[in-house]
Motif scaffolding. Sequence first.
Motif, PDB file in Angstrom:
ATOM      1  N   GLY A  38     -43.349 -66.148  33.061  1.00  0.00           N
ATOM      2  CA  GLY A  38     -43.823 -63.764  34.040  1.00  0.00           C
ATOM      3  C   GLY A  38     -44.496 -63.121  33.695  1.00  0.00           C
ATOM      4  O   GLY A  38     -45.396 -62.933  34.768  1.00  0.00           O
ATOM      5  N   GLU A  39     -44.842 -63.504  32.123  1.00  0.00           N
ATOM      6  CA  GLU A  39     -46.053 -61.941  32.011  1.00  0.00           C
ATOM      7  C   GLU A  39     -47.466 -62.848  32.250  1.00  0.00           C
ATOM      8  O   GLU A  39     -48.580 -61.807  32.996  1.00  0.00           O
ATOM      9  N   SER A  40     -47.868 -63.577  31.742  1.00  0.00           N
ATOM     10  CA  SER A  40     -49.016 -64.779  32.432  1.00  0.00           C
ATOM     11  C   SER A  40     -49.105 -64.813  33.946  1.00  0.00           C
ATOM     12  O   SER A  40     -49.951 -64.738  34.450  1.00  0.00           O
ATOM     13  N   GLY A  41     -48.096 -65.340  35.043  1.00  0.00           N
ATOM     14  CA  GLY A  41     -47.909 -64.627  35.861  1.00  0.00           C
ATOM     15  C   GLY A  41     -48.536 -64.242  36.666  1.00  0.00           C
ATOM     16  O   GLY A  41     -49.036 -63.389  37.645  1.00  0.00           O
ATOM     17  N   GLU A  42     -47.795 -62.440  36.112  1.00  0.00           N
ATOM     18  CA  GLU A  42     -48.795 -61.418  36.481  1.00  0.00           C
ATOM     19  C   GLU A  42     -50.076 -61.036  36.169  1.00  0.00           C
ATOM     20  O   GLU A  42     -50.836 -60.911  37.443  1.00  0.00           O
ATOM     21  N   VAL A  43     -51.009 -61.668  35.584  1.00  0.00           N
ATOM     22  CA  VAL A  43     -52.322 -61.807  35.455  1.00  0.00           C
ATOM     23  C   VAL A  43     -52.452 -62.600  36.941  1.00  0.00           C
ATOM     24  O   VAL A  43     -53.580 -62.098  36.966  1.00  0.00           O
ATOM     25  N   LYS A  68     -53.054 -53.972  30.418  1.00  0.00           N
ATOM     26  CA  LYS A  68     -51.633 -53.892  30.154  1.00  0.00           C
ATOM     27  C   LYS A  68     -50.727 -55.003  30.801  1.00  0.00           C
ATOM     28  O   LYS A  68     -50.020 -55.207  29.575  1.00  0.00           O
ATOM     29  N   GLU A  69     -51.034 -56.071  31.354  1.00  0.00           N
ATOM     30  CA  GLU A  69     -50.657 -57.262  31.802  1.00  0.00           C
ATOM     31  C   GLU A  69     -50.852 -58.277  30.471  1.00  0.00           C
ATOM     32  O   GLU A  69     -49.749 -58.812  29.918  1.00  0.00           O
ATOM     33  N   LEU A  70     -51.661 -58.575  30.204  1.00  0.00           N
ATOM     34  CA  LEU A  70     -52.353 -58.939  28.529  1.00  0.00           C
ATOM     35  C   LEU A  70     -51.447 -58.542  27.988  1.00  0.00           C
ATOM     36  O   LEU A  70     -51.540 -59.412  26.827  1.00  0.00           O
ATOM     37  N   GLY A  71     -51.448 -57.357  27.843  1.00  0.00           N
ATOM     38  CA  GLY A  71     -50.889 -56.682  26.745  1.00  0.00           C
ATOM     39  C   GLY A  71     -48.647 -56.942  26.791  1.00  0.00           C
ATOM     40  O   GLY A  71     -48.172 -57.373  25.309  1.00  0.00           O
ATOM     41  N   ASP A  72     -48.679 -56.992  27.486  1.00  0.00           N
ATOM     42  CA  ASP A  72     -47.338 -57.625  27.400  1.00  0.00           C
ATOM     43  C   ASP A  72     -47.617 -58.930  27.548  1.00  0.00           C
ATOM     44  O   ASP A  72     -45.998 -60.189  26.766  1.00  0.00           O
ATOM     45  N   VAL A  73     -47.909 -60.398  27.457  1.00  0.00           N
ATOM     46  CA  VAL A  73     -48.554 -61.406  27.171  1.00  0.00           C
ATOM     47  C   VAL A  73     -48.368 -61.517  25.640  1.00  0.00           C
ATOM     48  O   VAL A  73     -47.287 -62.331  25.152  1.00  0.00           O
TER      49      VAL A  73
HETATM   50 MG   LIG Z   1     -46.066 -57.018  32.994  1.00  0.00          MG
END
Ligand SMILES: [Mg+2]
Length: 115
Positions: A38-43, A68-73
């Motif tokens: 999911g987080e990769s999808g957000e990126v 921020k999204e890469l941090g989530d990944v």
């Molecule tokens: Mg995220």
Amino acid sequence: MKLKDYQQKIIKFDVNGPLADLQQVNFAFLDKVLGLAGESGEVADKVKKIIRDQDGVIREADKTALEKELGDVLWHVATCARYLGLDLEQVAQVNLNKLESRQLRGKIAGSGDER
Ligand SMILES: [Mg+2]
């Protein structure tokens, strides 16, 4: 910050607790694996919108959002590794070793895990 320290510091944010070295896939692990996707999808989605809406021009706000999204990944990668009993620094080293081997053999381009 060392990856090992990061992996340790984020345990307190895992609602499933300090799970480690699982021998069987459970809900917590599946949750993190799906979260990683999911987080990769957000990126990918943010980059898609940069292309679609901004002619591919990356603004500072985009970099901040992608950071921020890469941090989530990274959080999900580190947590999945912990669940498997893998040290994040070791994961990074194994990846680096693989890439260096491929480069030495002229196999950076192409496809396949075992090249
Ligand atoms: Mg995220």
